[in-house]
Design an enzyme around this catalytic site. Structure first.
Site, short mmCIF file in Angstrom:
data_model
loop_
_atom_site.label_atom_id
_atom_site.label_comp_id
_atom_site.label_asym_id
_atom_site.label_seq_id
_atom_site.Cartn_x
_atom_site.Cartn_y
_atom_site.Cartn_z
N TYR A 1 -11.21 -74.48 27.44
CA TYR A 1 -11.87 -75.69 26.93
C TYR A 1 -11.35 -76.97 27.59
O TYR A 1 -11.94 -78.03 27.45
CB TYR A 1 -11.70 -75.82 25.40
CG TYR A 1 -12.18 -74.66 24.58
CD1 TYR A 1 -12.95 -73.64 25.14
CD2 TYR A 1 -11.87 -74.56 23.23
CE1 TYR A 1 -13.38 -72.56 24.38
CE2 TYR A 1 -12.30 -73.49 22.46
CZ TYR A 1 -13.05 -72.49 23.05
OH TYR A 1 -13.48 -71.43 22.29
N LYS B 1 -6.23 -69.50 23.50
CA LYS B 1 -6.69 -68.22 24.07
C LYS B 1 -6.39 -68.19 25.56
O LYS B 1 -6.50 -69.22 26.23
CB LYS B 1 -8.21 -68.06 23.88
CG LYS B 1 -8.70 -68.40 22.48
CD LYS B 1 -10.19 -68.23 22.29
CE LYS B 1 -10.66 -68.83 20.98
NZ LYS B 1 -10.97 -70.27 21.03
N HIS C 1 -9.30 -64.06 25.36
CA HIS C 1 -10.61 -64.70 25.15
C HIS C 1 -11.78 -63.71 25.30
O HIS C 1 -12.71 -63.72 24.48
CB HIS C 1 -10.75 -65.86 26.15
CG HIS C 1 -11.61 -66.97 25.67
ND1 HIS C 1 -11.34 -68.29 25.92
CD2 HIS C 1 -12.76 -66.98 24.97
CE1 HIS C 1 -12.28 -69.05 25.37
NE2 HIS C 1 -13.15 -68.28 24.79
#
Ligand SMILES: NC(=O)c1ccc[n+]([C@@H]2O[C@H](COP(=O)([O-])OP(=O)(O)OC[C@H]3O[C@@H](n4cnc5c(N)ncnc54)[C@H](OP(=O)(O)O)[C@@H]3O)[C@@H](O)[C@H]2O)c1
Length: 276
Positions: free
Chosen positions: A53, A78, A111
């Site tokens: 992210y 993650k 992930h």
């Protein structure tokens, strides 16, 4: 049955995980500070990020500058696909810790189940767990066959599986499998990114309880005993999404939402997704 935003699910290693959290995927860096402070003020203590992210640093900054102590927070990150492998995952974890300005994580997840890579990555997570650098370890987007590989090759069972989960993807099989194996299911894209708010069932239930469609969906998660991590950058929605503890859906309401399931995904299917 959770009755407040402070309620927790007990993971299979005894760690408590807040039933509701705040997702930060696609929140732009310049919005992170205000958004995280709005979430803390609304009462969220559980935050879900990922190396992918690219906002771990902003999350770490906002959390460390807040009045809320580290012990009150539950922080998840993650490891991304490129960093799956024993040494690479250990390194990626250190980077996430540094970005998040903390010396431990509450939950660290793989992930995606990249073929041929996730069992070595899991061994790295086991090491981090045994060294007490992370309080719980788990996976994301893992289906039955991926989890079975982990059970076979590894010593520690995942505590959490974070899956796409919303009214049109109720993950019946995976939910039962996780329950049988004492793995906590956590919902990503719990609001279906807003796609199902106009569904007549959701709409009528929102009217019935004088709540919004988003609140009805998040309440359904909690009543299904699924951990949920809605994302919003809008202050009223951030507040609204955690104000779901003053009403209760009947069993019949829950069943009506269950029946909206169409196995309809917004994201990739972990069974046939190319990770190249
Ligand atoms: N493990 C994985 O592979 C994976 C994949 C995707 C996501 N995730 C995690 O799951 C979290 C949540 O998923 P998501 O962000 O994809 O989707 P989501 O939470 O289902 O939906 C977010 C969208 O809904 C809108 N929204 C939020 N609350 C609302 C409300 N009360 N009324 C109307 N609209 C509302 C938001 O708009 P505004 O922001 O404009 O208010 C945003 O566009 C992510 O942030 C991330 O932490 C994990």
């Amino acid at each position: 049955m959770a009755i407040s935003s402070n309620d927790k699910y007990l993971l299979n290693n005894g760690v408590e995980m807040p039933v509701i959290g705040f997702g930060v995927y696609k929140i732009e860096n310049e919005l992170m500070n205000d958004t995280i402070h709005a979430a803390l003020n609304a009462g969220y203590r559980h935050f879900d990020t990922a190396a992918f992210y690219q906002n771990e640093q902003e999350l770490g900054k906002a959390l460390s500058e807040s009045d809320v102590s580290r012990e009150e927070l539950f922080i998840t990150s993650k490891v991304w696909n490129d960093d799956l492998g024993y040494e690479a995952t250990l390194k990626a974890f250190d980077k996430s810790l540094q970005n998040l300005r903390t010396d431990y994580l509450d939950l660290y997840l793989i992930h995606w189940p990249v073929e041929g890579k996730y069992t070595d990555a899991w061994k790295a997570l086991e090491k981090l767990y045994e060294e007490e650098k992370v309080r719980a370890i788990g996976v994301s987007n893992f289906h039955k066959q991926h989890l079975e590989d982990i059970f076979e090759a590894c010593r520690i069972k995942p505590m959490v599986d974070q899956l796409e989960y919303h009214p049109q993807l109720a993950q019946k099989e995976m939910k039962a499998f996780c329950e049988d194996n004492n793995i906590q299911l956590e919902a990503w894209a719990p609001l279906g990114r807003g796609r199902y708010f106009d569904d007549p069932v959701i709409h009528n239930l929102a009217n019935k309880y004088d709540k919004t469609p988003a609140q009805v969906i998040l309440r359904w998660d909690i009543q299904k005993e699924v951990s949920t991590i809605p994302k919003s950058i809008t202050p009223e929605r951030i507040q609204q999404n955690i104000d779901i503890f003053d009403f209760e859906l009947t069993q019949q309401d829950v069943t009506m939402i269950d029946q909206l399931d169409q196995d309809n995904r917004l994201g990739k299917n972990p069974d046939n997704f190319s990770f190249d």
